[in-house]
Design an enzyme around this catalytic site. Structure first.
Site, PDB file in Angstrom:
ATOM      1  N   ASP A 371     -29.043 111.643 -15.830  1.00 40.66           N
ATOM      2  CA  ASP A 371     -29.928 111.072 -16.852  1.00 40.66           C
ATOM      3  C   ASP A 371     -29.128 110.177 -17.796  1.00 40.66           C
ATOM      4  O   ASP A 371     -28.072 109.640 -17.434  1.00 40.66           O
ATOM      5  CB  ASP A 371     -30.668 112.224 -17.576  1.00 40.66           C
ATOM      6  N   ASP A 372     -29.604 110.027 -18.983  1.00 39.83           N
ATOM      7  CA  ASP A 372     -29.043 109.117 -19.991  1.00 39.83           C
ATOM      8  C   ASP A 372     -27.556 109.413 -20.262  1.00 39.83           C
ATOM      9  O   ASP A 372     -27.121 110.565 -20.163  1.00 39.83           O
ATOM     10  CB  ASP A 372     -29.859 109.346 -21.279  1.00 39.83           C
ATOM     11  N   ARG A 448     -35.568 105.234 -32.482  1.00 40.47           N
ATOM     12  CA  ARG A 448     -34.480 105.862 -31.725  1.00 40.47           C
ATOM     13  C   ARG A 448     -33.269 104.918 -31.671  1.00 40.47           C
ATOM     14  O   ARG A 448     -32.646 104.763 -30.625  1.00 40.47           O
ATOM     15  CB  ARG A 448     -34.931 106.239 -30.313  1.00 40.47           C
ATOM     16  N   ASP A 483     -37.081 104.777 -17.937  1.00 40.19           N
ATOM     17  CA  ASP A 483     -37.557 105.298 -19.218  1.00 40.19           C
ATOM     18  C   ASP A 483     -37.951 104.152 -20.145  1.00 40.19           C
ATOM     19  O   ASP A 483     -37.559 102.993 -19.938  1.00 40.19           O
ATOM     20  CB  ASP A 483     -36.415 106.119 -19.838  1.00 40.19           C
ATOM     21  N   MET A 484     -38.687 104.460 -21.197  1.00 40.75           N
ATOM     22  CA  MET A 484     -39.096 103.458 -22.211  1.00 40.75           C
ATOM     23  C   MET A 484     -39.372 104.262 -23.467  1.00 40.75           C
ATOM     24  O   MET A 484     -40.394 104.919 -23.559  1.00 40.75           O
ATOM     25  CB  MET A 484     -40.355 102.773 -21.698  1.00 40.75           C
ATOM     26  N   ASN A 485     -38.421 104.219 -24.399  1.00 43.08           N
ATOM     27  CA  ASN A 485     -38.424 105.232 -25.451  1.00 43.08           C
ATOM     28  C   ASN A 485     -38.878 104.797 -26.832  1.00 43.08           C
ATOM     29  O   ASN A 485     -38.476 105.394 -27.829  1.00 43.08           O
ATOM     30  CB  ASN A 485     -37.027 105.853 -25.560  1.00 43.08           C
ATOM     31  N   ASP A 553     -41.949 115.369 -22.324  1.00 46.88           N
ATOM     32  CA  ASP A 553     -40.645 115.934 -22.697  1.00 46.88           C
ATOM     33  C   ASP A 553     -40.768 117.403 -23.059  1.00 46.88           C
ATOM     34  O   ASP A 553     -39.756 118.074 -23.265  1.00 46.88           O
ATOM     35  CB  ASP A 553     -40.059 115.168 -23.886  1.00 46.88           C
TER      36      ASP A 553
HETATM   37  C1  DGJ Z   1     -36.722 110.533 -22.802  1.00 46.99           C
HETATM   38  C2  DGJ Z   1     -37.075 111.196 -21.510  1.00 46.99           C
HETATM   39  O1  DGJ Z   1     -38.408 111.588 -21.519  1.00 46.99           O
HETATM   40  C3  DGJ Z   1     -36.125 112.364 -21.278  1.00 46.99           C
HETATM   41  O2  DGJ Z   1     -36.502 113.059 -20.134  1.00 46.99           O
HETATM   42  C4  DGJ Z   1     -34.733 111.838 -21.183  1.00 46.99           C
HETATM   43  O3  DGJ Z   1     -34.604 111.018 -20.064  1.00 46.99           O
HETATM   44  C5  DGJ Z   1     -34.374 111.073 -22.438  1.00 46.99           C
HETATM   45  N1  DGJ Z   1     -35.342 110.073 -22.751  1.00 46.99           N
HETATM   46  C6  DGJ Z   1     -33.029 110.430 -22.306  1.00 46.99           C
HETATM   47  O4  DGJ Z   1     -32.735 109.633 -23.353  1.00 46.99           O
END
Ligand code: DGJ
Length: 742
Positions: A371-372, A448, A483-485, A553
């Site tokens: 992951d990240d 973020r 992802d797109m946060n 999440d």
């Molecule tokens: C948000 C995702 O929903 C998580 O599962 C994870 O990948 C984090 N971002 C990582 O920054």
């Protein structure tokens, strides 16, 4: 007999009847040349004229386009794609600002075509057909004489699904530019308002909760202005008759195949007519249509069910699984994965990853997902986003070295990316500070600690494409979590002129779709999973590119009952990312049995999101049994028929089940939320079984006929003690019942 998709045109009454034996959709051309709506619902026999279904009468205060006919008022006629300005005062499907400042349009019938199949929508996600006879499409072309703008309405009826797909196209055949302010994908005028409205809404960590309310005079609406479909509201709504349940009663389901700003609305007018509409949210939207220019709306899908919500959901599931999702993974069971996010967050080295991976392999995982945190200076969420190069301190042998070691363990390797964003503290941003969205002189809001790249600009998308492509070529990568946060603020692009700034949000999402399309074409065997801070972009648009989506999440299994239950209203289990995580759960701090955590996660794509190195030998053995079980039955979970049995929104228990296509195997999940003292008896009545087949409960050896299981049901008191840790029950107990017939 195979169902067929029929579109019949009755020239004399100028009526079109779309049907497939399950539903009928009937429209006609009104006296003034605009299309009017006659019927949408359970299939009815065809006849040459359905005009009697168009109610007309003289009404006080109504405005009448024909001076001699005071019964003809667009305010009271049910229409297909209404515009504001000439006697309809309800919300329009189309609104176009013209050179002279007018917003009035009058789109009248020009021509129509009936086609076999379904034409694609250039640049936008859409359902599709693969062979002749799967669907038929009506292309109804209207024109506005004064501006020369043409409007084509597309209606597709599918042979095998109780669904109609709709979209619209505007083409400027005039001499002057015009600005589209509203262009809905669908507008549907229903004859009454005796409905409950169901929406899937929530927030981060509690996405897609089922919320219902009665329609009332006025507007009922959901939408997003966040640049993604959002945690808050999913681009889905349903209208239910007041007594509709999961297994009985009428439902109209509406789903928008789009991932950006959207609006779904029901407007009930003063005569109880209900106008349902869905499309790009008009707020902030303004698309300049030059002479010769073309604008396509996203597609909306309408599903009709006369047999309750479960049946509506199964139509959506089959349509989206079979004719929206594409490519190599469409029909393939999904790998059991281990994602290291909740195992390590940003705290890892190659050695730590390999230790986690080795244990994951021992547990039976088939895919290890990094992951990240693997790239640039990304050791926290404050820096590095945008620098898509492996961090040599963390990965001294690069991605290729790590992927090779994972492959040597017998697993595939997957990777996290977030290509649409940058941290201000990144090399990429320092090189291209003008490539992020944001208006000059306005606050550049971080979320973020990140900014949004201007995906409305082709050169930005090209630059990101070349970095991501390079990464995908650099190592053996089988899976990508995209992802797109954050939500989008400051939607202003340095590359667009002032009169095109209203296009930024839509151009952004077209840029995202374009990048996905290029990558899935170049890497057709990579499994893409979309994600947006959990489930903020769990929408049909994404499923056209990425066959599965990270659901939330919130990985707590008890919370997931509600989240996955709501998600299942529209989305198939093959699309629903669901993992077993550690206890105490990282979001809720709840400790639920390992069996219950898996019994929830089986109903989805399945994987683990924990450090298996922290588990006891007994837990590892339990996980080995779980992964073996999932590999054996995943085709039923992911491609079988899904039925919701007990809602976690309305009691202390939840239950659902999957049935194989041949109805010979069924898997039931039953969950207790909080136990009570001296509980009343409860029964679980199953669905979808063959009534005459004799089923064996593989856990106990007990045998039951399908009719008994469906009509008398199983007694839930017998479920206690079925899972290893349940003992005599308790909070968060669960049972998984596998039934097989000869
Ligand atoms: C948000 C995702 O929903 C998580 O599962 C994870 O990948 C984090 N971002 C990582 O920054």
């Amino acid at each position: 007999m195979d169902a067929s998709a029929e579109i019949t045109f009755h020239a004399e009454s100028r009526t079109f009847h779309l049907s497939n034996g399950k539903l009928s959709y009937i429209l006609h051309i009104l006296e003034n040349g605009q299309p009017g709506h006659l019927y949408f619902g359970k299939a009815v026999r065809d006849r040459p004229d359905f005009t009697h279904l168009q109610e007309k009468r003289q009404r006080a205060m109504a405005a009448n386009p024909f001076p001699d006919d005071d019964t003809f008022s667009l305010e009271h006629l049910r229409q297909e794609y209404p515009s504001y300005g000439s006697s309809d005062f309800r919300q329009p499907a189309v609104e176009i600002l013209q050179a002279d400042g007018s917003r009035i349009t009058e789109f009248r019938y020009e021509s129509h075509k009936i086609l076999d199949g379904k034409p694609p929508i250039d640049g936008l996600p859409a359902t599709y057909t693969e062979s002749d006879g799967e669907a038929a499409t009506l292309e109804l072309t209207l024109s506005d004489a004064r501006t020369g703008i043409q409007l084509t309405l597309f209606y597709t009826v599918f042979a095998r699904y109780a669904a109609i797909a709709r979209s619209a196209c505007l083409r400027n055949g005039g001499q002057e530019a015009a600005r589209i302010l509203t262009a809905m994908s669908l507008s549907l005028d229903l004859p009454d308002s005796d409905y409950k409205w169901l929406q899937l809404s929530g927030a981060w960590g509690r996405e897609r909760y089922c919320k219902t309310r009665r329609l009332e005079t006025g507007i009922t609406e959901i939408g997003s202005l966040r640049g993604h479909s959002s945690h808050e509201h999913n681009p889905f709504a349903a209208l239910l008759r007041p007594h509709t349940t999961e297994s009985a009663g009428e439902v109209l389901g509406l789903s928008l195949v789009y991932s950006g700003n959207f609006r779904i609305q029901a407007e009930t007018d003063n005569q109880n007519v209900t106008r349902l509409s869905a499309g790009i949210h008009p707020s902030g939207f303004d698309w300049k249509l030059e002479p010769g220019g073309v604008f396509r709306t996203p597609e909306a899908i309408l599903v009709y069910s006369g047999d309750g919500l479960n049946s509506m959901s199964r139509e959506f599931h089959r349509l989206y699984r079979e004719r929206l999702v594409r490519g190599y993974w469409r029909d393939r069971p999904r790998p059991v994965l281990l994602n290291c996010w909740e195992a390590a967050y940003f705290d890892f080295t190659e050695d730590r990853l390999l230790r986690i991976a080795e244990k994951a392999r021992e547990c039976g995982a088939e895919l290890f997902v990094l992951d990240d945190g693997w790239f640039g200076s990304r050791t926290s969420d404050r820096a590095g986003l945008g620098d898509w190069q492996p961090n040599p301190q963390r990965l001294p042998h690069g991605l290729a070295g790590l992927a090779e070691k994972i492959a040597a363990m017998g697993m595939r390797f997957g990777l996290w990316i977030e290509p649409e964003m940058v941290n201000p503290d990144s090399g990429f941003y320092r090189r291209h500070p003008d490539w992020v969205l944001g208006a000059p002189g306005r606050t550049l809001c971080e979320s973020r600690h990140q900014l949004v790249l201007d995906f409305s600009r082709p050169e930005v998308v090209d630059a990101v494409h070349s970095m991501i492509r390079g990464i995908l070529h650099s190592a053996e990568i089988s899976y990508i979590k995209w992802d797109m946060n954050r939500s989008i603020t400051g939607a202003w692009s340095a590359a667009l002129p002032a009169d095109r700034q209203g296009e930024v949000f839509h151009r952004y999402i077209l840029g995202v779709y374009g990048l996905y399309e290029r990558l899935i074409r170049e890497f057709p065997e990579i499994l893409f999973e979309s994600c947006s801070s959990g489930g903020a972009r769990f929408d049909p648009g994404m499923l056209y590119y990425a066959p599965q989506t990270w659901t939330s999440d919130d990985t707590d299994c008890i919370e997931r009952l509600k989240i996955q239950y709501g998600t299942s209203l529209c989305y198939p289990l093959s699309a629903t990312g669901s993992h077993v995580s550690a206890v105490p759960n990282h979001q809720t701090h709840r400790t639920a049995p390992l069996s219950t955590r898996a019994n929830v996660a089986f109903f989805g794509t399945f994987g683990y999101e924990l450090d298996p190195g922290a588990l006891s030998g007994a837990e590892i053995r339990q996980i080995q049994a779980q992964t073996a079980f999932m590999k054996r039955y995943r085709a039923i979970f992911q491609f079988g028929d899904f039925y919701r049995l007990k809602s976690p929104f309305s009691g202390g228990e939840a239950a659902w089940m999957c049935v194989s296509g041949d109805r010979k195997t069924a898997i039931v999940g039953w969950y207790r939320i909080l136990c009570t003292v001296n509980p009343p008896f409860s029964r679980l009545r199953l669905q979808g079984l063959d009534p005459g087949a004799l089923y064996t409960d593989t856990g106990t050896g007990a045998r039951y006929f399908g009719d008994e299981l469906m009509y008398a049901g199983l007694t839930t008191a017998a479920f206690d003690g079925r899972s290893p840790e349940n003992g005599d029950g308790g909070d968060f107990a669960s049972a998984l019942i596998v039934l097989t017939a000869e």
